[in-house]
Design an enzyme around this catalytic site. Structure first.
Site, mmCIF file in Angstrom:
data_model
loop_
_atom_site.group_PDB
_atom_site.id
_atom_site.type_symbol
_atom_site.label_atom_id
_atom_site.label_comp_id
_atom_site.label_asym_id
_atom_site.label_seq_id
_atom_site.Cartn_x
_atom_site.Cartn_y
_atom_site.Cartn_z
ATOM 1 N N HIS A 279 37.503 35.275 61.021
ATOM 2 C CA HIS A 279 37.780 34.968 59.609
ATOM 3 C C HIS A 279 37.248 33.571 59.230
ATOM 4 C CE1 HIS A 279 39.967 38.637 59.724
ATOM 5 N NE2 HIS A 279 40.949 38.160 60.462
ATOM 6 N N ASP A 330 38.228 45.072 62.066
ATOM 7 C CA ASP A 330 39.566 44.494 62.044
ATOM 8 C C ASP A 330 40.677 45.518 61.829
ATOM 9 O OD1 ASP A 330 41.723 42.809 61.796
ATOM 10 O OD2 ASP A 330 40.843 41.479 60.333
HETATM 11 C C1 NGQ Z 1 46.722 40.858 63.264
HETATM 12 N N1 NGQ Z 1 45.354 40.738 61.292
HETATM 13 O O1 NGQ Z 1 47.045 40.242 64.275
HETATM 14 O O2 NGQ Z 1 46.637 42.081 63.248
HETATM 15 C C2 NGQ Z 1 46.386 40.060 62.030
HETATM 16 C C3 NGQ Z 1 47.577 39.920 61.150
HETATM 17 C C4 NGQ Z 1 48.626 37.730 61.840
HETATM 18 C C5 NGQ Z 1 44.529 40.057 60.542
HETATM 19 N N2 NGQ Z 1 44.597 38.764 60.591
HETATM 20 C C6 NGQ Z 1 48.722 39.221 61.785
HETATM 21 N N3 NGQ Z 1 43.677 40.646 59.765
HETATM 22 O O3 NGQ Z 1 47.545 37.157 61.677
HETATM 23 O O4 NGQ Z 1 49.656 37.127 62.071
HETATM 24 ZN ZN ZN Z 2 42.515 40.448 63.396
#
Ligand code: NGQ
Ligand code: ZN
Length: 465
Positions: A279, A330
């Site tokens: 990101h 993702d």
């Molecule tokens: C994840 N996903 O770990 O799946 C993360 C969300 C977070 C993205 N960042 C959860 N798209 O970052 O705490």
């Molecule tokens: Zn992620």
């Protein structure tokens, strides 16, 4: 029996598009020789003529496989304003029902879909480690093995990235209940990594690295312990981390330490070519320049970043400073390199109100070719495997484009990639080879029916109220 050679009337090589290319393969699933200006008869043994133009298979550097089953289920307005954080709560709720069998079924479906879309390698950022009560399974690598097994069944190359997750927020705050299936102390985490590295040493389709989840989930000390531990096991293994995805995350980080997330990482962790910063959406100009200069890859996931309301990565400045980028699907609301690359460019056009933003300039004006080649190179770097090029020594990962589609018919060279990425909505991928094996032929994967059947069954179990 010798491995048949391949013959492409058009193929995308590192130098650019070439005509009449003979691609010879070794028994280990890598290219041994790639010769433009050949004839099929030049091959030593049997030759297969490809049905269309050939390009290297794409790398998908950021995947949370289980989230495929959640795709489409969170697009309903909630009682309060929805955000990344309200989505995350829904995702945590969904995780509760995931078992090893279900996770494998979902990953199997996902990886077949990836191959059919032209992804031949995946970086699996794997944090669903333990049982629903937070206790490790009898085999602590159970979940990792399920996901790797799914990749092997499908035939996609995988860089498996077990996630170190220890805390709930910056500064070592306690993790919440929804996070308990993810948690490790660094010691147990490194044992998991060590076992997986040992199990896949010499495996040309599987590589193992690590992923400290985010600066919210590790402390300076546990991050350092994980990286040092990995260095003792495999000093060139990839390291991925989520960073600066949300503005709240940036504010909280500044409150914790006085620095922005990318700034903190640059100061305290020394990211280099082994690192992939996933990101990295919210970065200052100075961070952009320093990030580009350190050699790490920016792992961009444009469809998920749009879906979660993250923001737009300042790609032009990053590329101008020599930065490396790659793409990932993702949360898997979309499984399409076309859509990731298209939205990477469209995000820039919409914010800058310009056209043809990401290109190689006057010498290499094709936006499609520029995006595709950059994502190939950055993807290979981020996944730490010899992929992304139709060249000797690289894995034989190749996509045959369907030039019978009206949008591609009659086109050649870079225009093919411009059209594949920006024109039309049909998947441009006809055949796919990964690691020297045909995994998709005429748009079909050999296991797709049975895998879909169990996926649909599992989706029913997961959403049954
Ligand atoms: C994840 N996903 O770990 O799946 C993360 C969300 C977070 C993205 N960042 C959860 N798209 O970052 O705490
Ligand atoms: Zn992620």
């Amino acid at each position: 029996m010798p491995t048949p050679s391949l013959f492409a009337t058009q193929a995308l090589l590192l130098e650019g598009w070439a005509r009449d290319v003979l691609l010879e393969l070794g028994p280990d699933g890598s290219f041994t020789r790639v010769t433009p200006g050949s004839a099929p008869e030049d091959a030593d043994g049997p030759v297969e003529r490809l049905a269309g133009p050939a390009v290297p298979g794409m790398a998908n550097v950021h995947s949370h496989a289980f989230q495929r089953a959640l795709a489409g289920l969170t697009e309903r307005a909630g009682p309060q304003e929805d955000s990344f954080w309200t989505w995350r709560d829904l995702m945590y709720g969904f995780v509760r029902r995931m078992t090893p069998e279900r996770a494998e079924a979902v990953a199997s479906q996902l990886y077949i879909e990836m191959l059919k879309a032209g992804y031949t390698a995946v970086g699996e950022f794997h944090y669903l480690h333990h049982g629903p009560d937070g206790r490790p399974y009898d085999d602590p690598a159970e979940m990792s093995k399920r996901v790797i097994g799914a990749a092997q069944m499908a035939g996609i190359g995988i860089t498996h990235l077990p996630v170190l997750y220890g805390y709930g927020d910056f500064g070592g705050q306690a993790a919440g209940e929804g996070q308990r299936r993810f948690l490790h102390e660094p010691e147990a985490f490194l044992r998991l990594v060590e076992g997986l590295i040992a199990a896949h040493r010499g495996d040309t389709q599987v590589r193992v690295g690590i992923a400290p989840h985010s600066l919210r989930a590790v402390t300076g000390e546990t991050l350092q312990a994980a990286v040092q531990g990995l260095n003792g096991l495999d000093p060139s293994a990839p390291i991925h981390i989520h960073i600066a995805e949300q503005q709240k995350e940036v504010r909280d980080c500044i409150e914790w330490c006085g620095e922005r997330p990318v700034e903190w990482l640059l100061h305290h962790a020394g990211p280099d070519q082994r690192w992939c910063l996933v990101h990295a959406t919210h970065v200052t100009e100075e961070e952009v320049t320093r990030l580009a200069g350190c050699g790490a890859v920016a792992g961009l996931c444009p469809t998920t970043e749009a879906n979660l309301g993250d923001g737009v990565f300042p790609a032009p400045g990053f590329l101008a400073a020599g930065g490396a980028l790659a793409i990932g699907s993702d949360s898997h609301i979309s499984i399409s390199p076309v859509e990731e690359l298209r939205w990477l460019e469209y995000g820039q056009r919409l914010t800058l109100r310009r056209r043809n933003v990401l290109s190689g300039g006057a010498d290499a004006p094709s936006v499609g070719a520029f995006l595709y080649k950059r994502a190939l190179a950055g993807g290979a770097q981020a996944l730490g495997r010899p992929i992304g090029r139709l060249a000797p020594g690289c894995r034989a990962d190749l996509v045959v484009l369907d030039d019978c589609l009206p949008t591609l018919a009659g086109k050649s060279g870079d225009v093919l990639l411009d059209a594949a990425i920006f024109a039309g909505n049909r998947n441009p991928v006809r055949d796919v080879m990964a690691g020297g094996k045909w995994v998709v032929r005429a748009r079909r994967h050999g296991r797709e029916e049975e895998v879909l059947e169990s996926y649909v069954r599992v989706l029913g179990d997961l959403t049954d109220t």
